[in-house]
Enzyme design. Structure first.
Site, PDB file in Angstrom:
ATOM      1  N   HIS A 194      -3.809   2.929  -5.884  1.00  0.00           N
ATOM      2  CA  HIS A 194      -4.114   1.234  -5.066  1.00  0.00           C
ATOM      3  C   HIS A 194      -4.249   0.710  -5.895  1.00  0.00           C
ATOM      4  O   HIS A 194      -4.611  -1.227  -5.764  1.00  0.00           O
ATOM      5  CB  HIS A 194      -5.148   1.928  -4.260  1.00  0.00           C
ATOM      6  CG  HIS A 194      -5.066   0.477  -2.943  1.00  0.00           C
ATOM      7  ND1 HIS A 194      -4.705   0.897  -2.122  1.00  0.00           N
ATOM      8  CD2 HIS A 194      -6.408  -0.297  -2.834  1.00  0.00           C
ATOM      9  CE1 HIS A 194      -4.885  -0.221  -1.248  1.00  0.00           C
ATOM     10  NE2 HIS A 194      -5.846  -1.150  -1.801  1.00  0.00           N
ATOM     11  N   ARG A 220       0.551  -1.358   0.023  1.00  0.00           N
ATOM     12  CA  ARG A 220      -0.366   0.100  -0.074  1.00  0.00           C
ATOM     13  C   ARG A 220       0.681   0.855   0.332  1.00  0.00           C
ATOM     14  O   ARG A 220       1.730   1.341   0.662  1.00  0.00           O
ATOM     15  CB  ARG A 220      -0.730  -0.030   1.609  1.00  0.00           C
ATOM     16  CG  ARG A 220      -1.796  -1.190   1.093  1.00  0.00           C
ATOM     17  CD  ARG A 220      -2.295  -1.178   2.662  1.00  0.00           C
ATOM     18  NE  ARG A 220      -3.875  -2.574   2.759  1.00  0.00           N
ATOM     19  CZ  ARG A 220      -2.918  -3.673   3.799  1.00  0.00           C
ATOM     20  NH1 ARG A 220      -1.870  -3.723   3.652  1.00  0.00           N
ATOM     21  NH2 ARG A 220      -3.956  -4.515   3.294  1.00  0.00           N
ATOM     22  N   ARG A 232      -1.742  -2.337  -7.003  1.00  0.00           N
ATOM     23  CA  ARG A 232      -2.126  -3.584  -5.399  1.00  0.00           C
ATOM     24  C   ARG A 232      -3.473  -4.649  -6.070  1.00  0.00           C
ATOM     25  O   ARG A 232      -3.117  -5.858  -5.629  1.00  0.00           O
ATOM     26  CB  ARG A 232      -2.151  -2.644  -4.498  1.00  0.00           C
ATOM     27  CG  ARG A 232      -2.588  -4.079  -3.103  1.00  0.00           C
ATOM     28  CD  ARG A 232      -2.842  -3.125  -1.802  1.00  0.00           C
ATOM     29  NE  ARG A 232      -3.455  -3.837  -1.230  1.00  0.00           N
ATOM     30  CZ  ARG A 232      -2.400  -4.818  -0.334  1.00  0.00           C
ATOM     31  NH1 ARG A 232      -1.687  -5.176  -0.359  1.00  0.00           N
ATOM     32  NH2 ARG A 232      -3.819  -5.992   1.049  1.00  0.00           N
ATOM     33  N   HIS A 292      -3.737  -9.218   4.205  1.00  0.00           N
ATOM     34  CA  HIS A 292      -4.762  -9.674   4.237  1.00  0.00           C
ATOM     35  C   HIS A 292      -5.061 -10.460   5.203  1.00  0.00           C
ATOM     36  O   HIS A 292      -4.515 -11.536   6.271  1.00  0.00           O
ATOM     37  CB  HIS A 292      -5.942  -9.809   3.306  1.00  0.00           C
ATOM     38  CG  HIS A 292      -5.680  -8.979   2.649  1.00  0.00           C
ATOM     39  ND1 HIS A 292      -6.722  -9.233   1.058  1.00  0.00           N
ATOM     40  CD2 HIS A 292      -5.820  -7.393   2.465  1.00  0.00           C
ATOM     41  CE1 HIS A 292      -6.292  -8.406   0.002  1.00  0.00           C
ATOM     42  NE2 HIS A 292      -6.630  -7.154   0.657  1.00  0.00           N
ATOM     43  N   TYR A 314      -2.837 -16.496  11.556  1.00  0.00           N
ATOM     44  CA  TYR A 314      -1.658 -17.376  12.594  1.00  0.00           C
ATOM     45  C   TYR A 314      -1.104 -18.172  11.380  1.00  0.00           C
ATOM     46  O   TYR A 314      -0.466 -18.970  12.053  1.00  0.00           O
ATOM     47  CB  TYR A 314      -1.995 -18.050  13.833  1.00  0.00           C
ATOM     48  CG  TYR A 314      -2.873 -16.802  14.996  1.00  0.00           C
ATOM     49  CD1 TYR A 314      -4.395 -17.449  14.805  1.00  0.00           C
ATOM     50  CD2 TYR A 314      -1.876 -16.181  15.233  1.00  0.00           C
ATOM     51  CE1 TYR A 314      -4.442 -16.481  16.072  1.00  0.00           C
ATOM     52  CE2 TYR A 314      -2.633 -14.908  15.707  1.00  0.00           C
ATOM     53  CZ  TYR A 314      -4.223 -14.836  16.007  1.00  0.00           C
ATOM     54  OH  TYR A 314      -4.162 -14.758  17.719  1.00  0.00           O
TER      55      TYR A 314
END
Length: 400
Positions: free
Chosen positions: A307, A202, A310, A333, A342
């Protein structure tokens, strides 16, 4: 005279109406919030209060008198871990879209019908649907806390899908357009365009890069810092979620551009910023937007957002066969499923994604090279072959 009862008391007032009151569990004598036209209604109200006390569902009536605007302001102040930009957003939503209609209402009077009317009024006033969805989500979160605090019985925000932001499909750039944009923004920012496209960083993440975050030999970038703008000031901080802290592998084809950028434009030293303006300051979004807009007009992709690069890189990475989890890791994300936060893709697989992007880039460069080569006729190619041999004879396979 008040009637004697097992629980509470009722009495007829000089006006002819009936009053009900009872001793609360906090030792305070609590009257009903209104009087009743007859004794039966007053008695029914007392029975409801007794039932709530019996099942442990009693709530302090005075707490429900707290105004929504005051409660929401305190909620924002006491919310743990909010980033400054998020606080700014919440305060703006409360001030502009929630408080004008609901802010002066006691919490107990913020009912489901009132919430539906409030939302419908916002949409009818041409407030953007994305803004309405954000305001609704904020109100829902505030009222959920009020319910948890036993101030209200139930969250009144129960409109299915009202908090979901409609997401318009954003365009992607083609590879020729990406490189044309990289050329159009100038040498100082060429690497920024390529990094944004092929690593998915970003704008704020790119502005937070320092030399220590880049390893050209390993072809990696480490995202640890984000630059945001709050009230006209640039503020550094960590990514807004744990998924945003990540290491991303560069395609090899982008490394030479980034190496030249580090040599020519980045600040010196390990703490030196990678992307700075001509005067050594971190570019602001407003200034960058002017330069970017001119570049998109020049290339013929006016309306393409920075953006969107991306989104472009993410689409290309998906085309390499990367899994959803790998794409989430590469792009930073988070997920609605806590378990995925995780689970991280391995660095080897991330390198494979970058290598696959290199294949795409190589095809683009080969096609561009062929496009620059003049088209020669078969006769001309035969003459060139004779000239190289020097014997004047036609090459094998040509017609005599």
């Amino acid at each position: 005279m008040p009637s004697k009862r097992r629980f509470g008391r009722v009495r007829k007032l000089p006006s002819g109406r009936w009053q009900a009151r009872y001793l609360g569990p906090d030792g305070i004598d609590r009257p009903a919030p209104e009087t009743f036209s007859n004794k039966t209604d007053a008695t029914i109200w007392l029975a409801d209060q007794e039932a709530e006390l019996r099942v442990g569902d009693w709530r302090d009536p005075a707490a429900g008198e707290t105004l929504l605007g005051e409660y929401a302001s305190t909620w924002i102040e006491e919310r743990p871990g909010l980033r400054p930009r998020t606080v700014e957003l919440y305060e703006s939503l409360l001030r502009l879209h929630i408080a004008p209609s609901l802010g002066r209402l006691p919490l107990r009077e913020v009912t489901a019908p009132r919430v539906r009317t409030w939302r419908a009024d916002l949409l009818a006033a041409d407030v953007g649907p994305v803004t309405v969805a954000k305001a609704y989500r904020l109100l829902k979160a505030v009222m959920a806390t009020a319910a948890d605090d036993d101030i209200i019985r139930r969250n009144p925000c129960r409109i299915p899908g009202a908090g979901v932001e409609p997401i318009a499909e954003r365009p992607t750039a083609t590879l020729p357009e990406v490189f044309a944009l990289a050329d159009a923004v100038g040498e100082r920012y060429r690497a920024l365009v390529l990094v944004a496209t092929f690593t998915g960083l970003r704008f704020g993440e790119a502005m937070g890069l320092r030399r220590k975050h880049i390893d050209l030999e390993a072809r990696t970038l480490r995202v640890e810092v984000v630059v945001t703008e709050i009230g006209g000031q640039q503020v550094e901080g960590p990514p807004k979620s744990g998924a945003g802290v990540r290491t991303v592998t560069l395609p090899a084809a982008v490394v030479p551009d980034l190496r030249r950028h580090l040599d020519d434009f980045a600040q010196p030293g390990q703490e030196g910023r990678v992307f700075v303006g001509p005067k050594g300051a971190t570019p602001r979004r407003s200034n960058w937007h002017v330069l970017w807009s001119k570049a998109t007009i020049k290339v013929g992709v006016e309306g393409l957002h920075f953006h969107d690069l991306r989104h472009t890189g993410n689409t290309m990475a998906a085309a390499t066969g990367a899994s959803l989890r790998e794409l989430m890791t590469r792009m930073g994300h988070g997920s609605t499923r806590a378990a995925l936060i995780y689970q991280h893709a391995s660095q080897d697989r991330d390198r494979a994604i970058a290598d696959a992007l290199d294949v795409v880039l190589d095809k683009h460069h080969q096609a561009a090279k062929q496009a620059r080569t003049p088209n020669r006729s078969g006769t001309q190619r035969a003459r060139n072959a004779q000239t190289k041999r020097g014997d004047g004879r036609p090459s094998a396979g040509t017609n005599r």
